[in-house]
Structures are given as C-alpha cells and as structure tokens.
Design a protein around this motif. Sequence first.
Motif, PDB file in Angstrom:
ATOM      1  N   LEU A 127      13.814  -1.519 -24.252  1.00 35.19           N
ATOM      2  CA  LEU A 127      13.642  -0.125 -23.918  1.00 35.19           C
ATOM      3  C   LEU A 127      13.325   0.215 -22.654  1.00 35.19           C
ATOM      4  O   LEU A 127      14.004   0.726 -21.001  1.00 35.19           O
ATOM      5  CB  LEU A 127      13.127   1.085 -25.045  1.00 35.19           C
ATOM      6  N   VAL A 128      12.454  -0.664 -22.160  1.00 36.47           N
ATOM      7  CA  VAL A 128      11.973  -1.364 -20.734  1.00 36.47           C
ATOM      8  C   VAL A 128      12.577  -1.337 -19.579  1.00 36.47           C
ATOM      9  O   VAL A 128      13.380  -0.754 -19.116  1.00 36.47           O
ATOM     10  CB  VAL A 128      10.858  -1.288 -20.951  1.00 36.47           C
ATOM     11  N   GLY A 129      13.431  -2.478 -20.355  1.00 34.12           N
ATOM     12  CA  GLY A 129      14.712  -3.458 -19.544  1.00 34.12           C
ATOM     13  C   GLY A 129      15.348  -2.234 -19.550  1.00 34.12           C
ATOM     14  O   GLY A 129      16.065  -2.570 -18.633  1.00 34.12           O
ATOM     15  N   ALA A 130      16.222  -1.340 -20.509  1.00 37.38           N
ATOM     16  CA  ALA A 130      17.533  -0.747 -20.368  1.00 37.38           C
ATOM     17  C   ALA A 130      16.656   0.665 -19.314  1.00 37.38           C
ATOM     18  O   ALA A 130      17.617   1.234 -18.177  1.00 37.38           O
ATOM     19  CB  ALA A 130      17.675  -0.019 -21.351  1.00 37.38           C
ATOM     20  N   TYR A 131      15.919   1.273 -19.389  1.00 38.56           N
ATOM     21  CA  TYR A 131      15.013   1.862 -18.003  1.00 38.56           C
ATOM     22  C   TYR A 131      15.103   1.165 -16.835  1.00 38.56           C
ATOM     23  O   TYR A 131      15.893   2.358 -15.938  1.00 38.56           O
ATOM     24  CB  TYR A 131      13.371   2.602 -18.952  1.00 38.56           C
ATOM     25  N   LEU A 132      15.038   0.162 -16.788  1.00 33.73           N
ATOM     26  CA  LEU A 132      14.625  -0.506 -15.404  1.00 33.73           C
ATOM     27  C   LEU A 132      16.149  -0.498 -15.260  1.00 33.73           C
ATOM     28  O   LEU A 132      16.518  -0.068 -14.101  1.00 33.73           O
ATOM     29  CB  LEU A 132      13.423  -1.637 -15.554  1.00 33.73           C
ATOM     30  N   GLN A 133      16.562  -1.272 -15.239  1.00 31.79           N
ATOM     31  CA  GLN A 133      18.462  -1.330 -15.837  1.00 31.79           C
ATOM     32  C   GLN A 133      19.420  -0.103 -15.166  1.00 31.79           C
ATOM     33  O   GLN A 133      20.229   0.133 -14.270  1.00 31.79           O
ATOM     34  CB  GLN A 133      19.208  -2.518 -16.189  1.00 31.79           C
ATOM     35  N   SER A 134      18.814   0.977 -15.525  1.00 24.95           N
ATOM     36  CA  SER A 134      19.113   2.115 -15.243  1.00 24.95           C
ATOM     37  C   SER A 134      19.046   2.598 -14.148  1.00 24.95           C
ATOM     38  O   SER A 134      19.473   3.445 -13.242  1.00 24.95           O
ATOM     39  CB  SER A 134      18.900   3.444 -16.883  1.00 24.95           C
ATOM     40  N   LEU A 135      17.724   2.104 -13.553  1.00 25.36           N
ATOM     41  CA  LEU A 135      17.717   2.920 -12.113  1.00 25.36           C
ATOM     42  C   LEU A 135      18.099   1.790 -10.876  1.00 25.36           C
ATOM     43  O   LEU A 135      18.016   2.271  -9.627  1.00 25.36           O
ATOM     44  CB  LEU A 135      15.965   3.057 -11.913  1.00 25.36           C
ATOM     45  N   VAL A 136      18.438   0.780 -11.430  1.00 29.72           N
ATOM     46  CA  VAL A 136      18.788  -0.434 -10.209  1.00 29.72           C
ATOM     47  C   VAL A 136      20.517   0.417  -9.421  1.00 29.72           C
ATOM     48  O   VAL A 136      19.947   0.441  -7.962  1.00 29.72           O
ATOM     49  CB  VAL A 136      19.512  -1.338 -10.886  1.00 29.72           C
ATOM     50  N   ASP A 137      21.319   0.758  -9.376  1.00 29.32           N
ATOM     51  CA  ASP A 137      22.035   1.416  -9.136  1.00 29.32           C
ATOM     52  C   ASP A 137      21.869   2.142  -7.261  1.00 29.32           C
ATOM     53  O   ASP A 137      22.322   2.390  -6.835  1.00 29.32           O
ATOM     54  CB  ASP A 137      23.005   1.719  -9.766  1.00 29.32           C
ATOM     55  N   ASP A 138      20.364   3.669  -8.510  1.00 28.44           N
ATOM     56  CA  ASP A 138      20.065   4.215  -7.535  1.00 28.44           C
ATOM     57  C   ASP A 138      19.284   3.929  -6.086  1.00 28.44           C
ATOM     58  O   ASP A 138      19.097   5.018  -5.376  1.00 28.44           O
ATOM     59  CB  ASP A 138      19.687   5.367  -8.517  1.00 28.44           C
ATOM     60  N   LEU A 139      18.385   3.281  -6.773  1.00 27.58           N
ATOM     61  CA  LEU A 139      17.230   2.800  -6.146  1.00 27.58           C
ATOM     62  C   LEU A 139      17.649   1.541  -5.195  1.00 27.58           C
ATOM     63  O   LEU A 139      16.967   1.539  -3.895  1.00 27.58           O
ATOM     64  CB  LEU A 139      16.230   2.273  -6.776  1.00 27.58           C
ATOM     65  N   GLN A 195      10.131  -9.881 -15.075  1.00 26.22           N
ATOM     66  CA  GLN A 195      11.537 -10.393 -14.284  1.00 26.22           C
ATOM     67  C   GLN A 195      11.802  -9.679 -14.054  1.00 26.22           C
ATOM     68  O   GLN A 195      12.547 -10.103 -12.915  1.00 26.22           O
ATOM     69  CB  GLN A 195      11.421 -12.172 -15.508  1.00 26.22           C
ATOM     70  N   LEU A 196      12.502  -8.614 -14.175  1.00 26.16           N
ATOM     71  CA  LEU A 196      13.002  -7.950 -14.234  1.00 26.16           C
ATOM     72  C   LEU A 196      12.944  -7.587 -12.563  1.00 26.16           C
ATOM     73  O   LEU A 196      13.820  -6.911 -11.931  1.00 26.16           O
ATOM     74  CB  LEU A 196      13.282  -6.234 -15.394  1.00 26.16           C
ATOM     75  N   ALA A 197      11.314  -6.519 -12.754  1.00 25.07           N
ATOM     76  CA  ALA A 197      11.089  -5.939 -12.011  1.00 25.07           C
ATOM     77  C   ALA A 197      10.946  -7.039  -9.931  1.00 25.07           C
ATOM     78  O   ALA A 197      11.785  -6.864  -9.505  1.00 25.07           O
ATOM     79  CB  ALA A 197       9.200  -5.740 -11.414  1.00 25.07           C
ATOM     80  N   ALA A 198      10.899  -7.884 -11.231  1.00 26.71           N
ATOM     81  CA  ALA A 198      10.334  -8.884  -9.068  1.00 26.71           C
ATOM     82  C   ALA A 198      11.783  -9.369  -9.345  1.00 26.71           C
ATOM     83  O   ALA A 198      12.611 -10.174  -7.881  1.00 26.71           O
ATOM     84  CB  ALA A 198      10.209 -10.448  -9.958  1.00 26.71           C
ATOM     85  N   ALA A 199      12.734  -9.900 -10.352  1.00 21.59           N
ATOM     86  CA  ALA A 199      14.358  -9.558  -9.525  1.00 21.59           C
ATOM     87  C   ALA A 199      14.868  -8.350  -8.647  1.00 21.59           C
ATOM     88  O   ALA A 199      15.648  -8.592  -7.737  1.00 21.59           O
ATOM     89  CB  ALA A 199      15.470  -9.761 -11.169  1.00 21.59           C
ATOM     90  N   TYR A 200      14.531  -7.401  -8.613  1.00 26.49           N
ATOM     91  CA  TYR A 200      15.225  -6.354  -8.209  1.00 26.49           C
ATOM     92  C   TYR A 200      14.023  -6.311  -6.789  1.00 26.49           C
ATOM     93  O   TYR A 200      15.080  -6.444  -5.833  1.00 26.49           O
ATOM     94  CB  TYR A 200      14.267  -4.843  -9.050  1.00 26.49           C
ATOM     95  N   LYS A 201      12.989  -6.481  -7.406  1.00 26.37           N
ATOM     96  CA  LYS A 201      12.343  -6.900  -5.542  1.00 26.37           C
ATOM     97  C   LYS A 201      13.355  -7.838  -4.985  1.00 26.37           C
ATOM     98  O   LYS A 201      13.402  -8.177  -2.798  1.00 26.37           O
ATOM     99  CB  LYS A 201      10.717  -6.909  -6.069  1.00 26.37           C
ATOM    100  N   ARG A 202      13.657  -9.055  -5.132  1.00 27.14           N
ATOM    101  CA  ARG A 202      14.298 -10.097  -4.321  1.00 27.14           C
ATOM    102  C   ARG A 202      15.219  -9.672  -4.244  1.00 27.14           C
ATOM    103  O   ARG A 202      15.941  -9.527  -2.711  1.00 27.14           O
ATOM    104  CB  ARG A 202      14.785 -11.507  -5.581  1.00 27.14           C
ATOM    105  N   GLU A 203      16.270  -8.737  -4.917  1.00 30.14           N
ATOM    106  CA  GLU A 203      17.650  -8.047  -4.514  1.00 30.14           C
ATOM    107  C   GLU A 203      17.648  -7.606  -3.087  1.00 30.14           C
ATOM    108  O   GLU A 203      18.524  -6.675  -2.433  1.00 30.14           O
ATOM    109  CB  GLU A 203      18.413  -7.558  -5.999  1.00 30.14           C
ATOM    110  N   PHE A 204      16.278  -6.283  -3.319  1.00 35.80           N
ATOM    111  CA  PHE A 204      16.293  -4.700  -2.691  1.00 35.80           C
ATOM    112  C   PHE A 204      15.926  -5.931  -1.437  1.00 35.80           C
ATOM    113  O   PHE A 204      16.503  -6.052  -0.518  1.00 35.80           O
ATOM    114  CB  PHE A 204      15.057  -5.098  -3.380  1.00 35.80           C
ATOM    115  N   ALA A 205      15.555  -6.906  -0.870  1.00 33.61           N
ATOM    116  CA  ALA A 205      15.489  -8.063   0.324  1.00 33.61           C
ATOM    117  C   ALA A 205      16.423  -8.755   0.847  1.00 33.61           C
ATOM    118  O   ALA A 205      16.640  -8.333   2.104  1.00 33.61           O
ATOM    119  CB  ALA A 205      14.191  -8.520  -0.316  1.00 33.61           C
ATOM    120  N   ARG A 206      16.835  -9.251  -0.591  1.00 38.70           N
ATOM    121  CA  ARG A 206      18.222  -9.621  -0.295  1.00 38.70           C
ATOM    122  C   ARG A 206      19.594  -8.840   0.372  1.00 38.70           C
ATOM    123  O   ARG A 206      19.720  -9.199   1.469  1.00 38.70           O
ATOM    124  CB  ARG A 206      18.967  -9.948  -1.716  1.00 38.70           C
ATOM    125  N   ARG A 207      19.290  -7.389   0.363  1.00 35.97           N
ATOM    126  CA  ARG A 207      20.583  -6.100   0.577  1.00 35.97           C
ATOM    127  C   ARG A 207      20.164  -5.605   1.635  1.00 35.97           C
ATOM    128  O   ARG A 207      20.886  -6.248   2.725  1.00 35.97           O
ATOM    129  CB  ARG A 207      20.476  -5.553  -0.660  1.00 35.97           C
TER     130      ARG A 207
END
Length: 206
Positions: free
Chosen positions: A61-73, A131-143
């Motif tokens: 559930l936590v993983g799905a919650y994080l994935q649901s936020l990615v596109d908006d943030l 790991q999902l949070a870390a991946a998001y942060k790496r993608e944030f900086a990459r973009r």
Amino acid sequence: MTESHPVRRRRGRGARERILKAATELFTAQGINATGMDQLSTVAEVSKRTLYAHFPSKDELVGAYLQSLVDDLLPVLPSPAQPTPTPTPSPRDQLLAVFDWRRPETTAPFRGCPFLNVSVEVSDPGHSAHQLAAAYKREFARRLTDIARQAGATDPETLGEQLALLFDGAAARGTALNSSHPRAYARSIAELLVDAALVDVGPASP
C-alpha cells in the motif's frame, strides 16, 4: 440491551481508489508508522478483507501511495511534439516553477515532501519504500538537469543537483517549522543559481 454500531462499509467499485485516497490523507496527516490497517479500513469504508485483497501488505500500500504521487510531483519535461493551447514556459521558468508550490489551506501541520518523509520513517535503505523514495529523488534531480541543459546551463548536472538539494532543504525546514515560508527563500536562491548558470560568457579568448 445496547446495540452495537458497526462501521459503515461501501459496496461496489472504487474500493482501491478509496483505499489510496484514505492512505494519502492519513499518511500525509500523521505519517506511515502511525497509521494502521484498521484505521485505513475504517476511513476508506472497506472491510479488512477488501483492503487486503487489493493490498496484501502495508508495504504494498505504501508503494502504491508513493507511485500515485510521482506524476504530480516530478518536474514536467517539455514535449515540443505536443503543442499546448497556452505558451510553454521557458526552461528557466520551468526550473523556478519547482519552488512555486503552495501550502494547502488546512489547519493540518505542514508535511513537506512525502518522499523525504518516507525515507525518514522507513530508514532501512534496502526497504522497498525507501528505495522508491530514493529513486524518486534521483529522477527529480535528473529532470532538473535535463531542463537546465535545455536552458543552456554551462554545467547542467551541477545546477540540477543544486536545485534538488535546495528544494529538499526548503521542504525539510518547512516541515520542522510547520511553515511554507522557506519555499519563498529557496526560490530567491534558485533564481541566483539559475541566472548565474545561464550567463553568456561569450567566446573564449584566442
């Protein structure tokens, strides 16, 4: 004889969406560790059986919650092939827009960045949520780096990392102070960084 009053359960479709909505509200307001599956079931108005049918574990559930936020943030990369009815902001404006978030009108405490919060609450680097949070942060900086490159920054990788660090610092300080004011200060610093990186130094000397 006193009658019991069971929690009302809603039937029909949309259970997964209600569960995710409840998870977003509760995780944002009180954190992941303080939110139990019983409370999630009650707020989502679903049975525990239905809850576990959609999300067999809290980790899922936590993983799905994080994935649901990615596109908006995540910062949005421009797509020249897809024209829009309104003028596309310049890459410089897109870099600064990252700091234009507004605090929702609510009396709830300011919670900053949900991905930073998860990485603190789930401290094990090997945990799927961390790991999902870390991946998001790496993608944030990459973009940010990609947008900086489009803007013509002399060192887009450095600028991307600087802006990502500035964003995270503002989010963390805002959470500690229960205030969105650090965002404004961060944006003013971002302007200095971006404009310094975009200065046209002219042709090199012979």
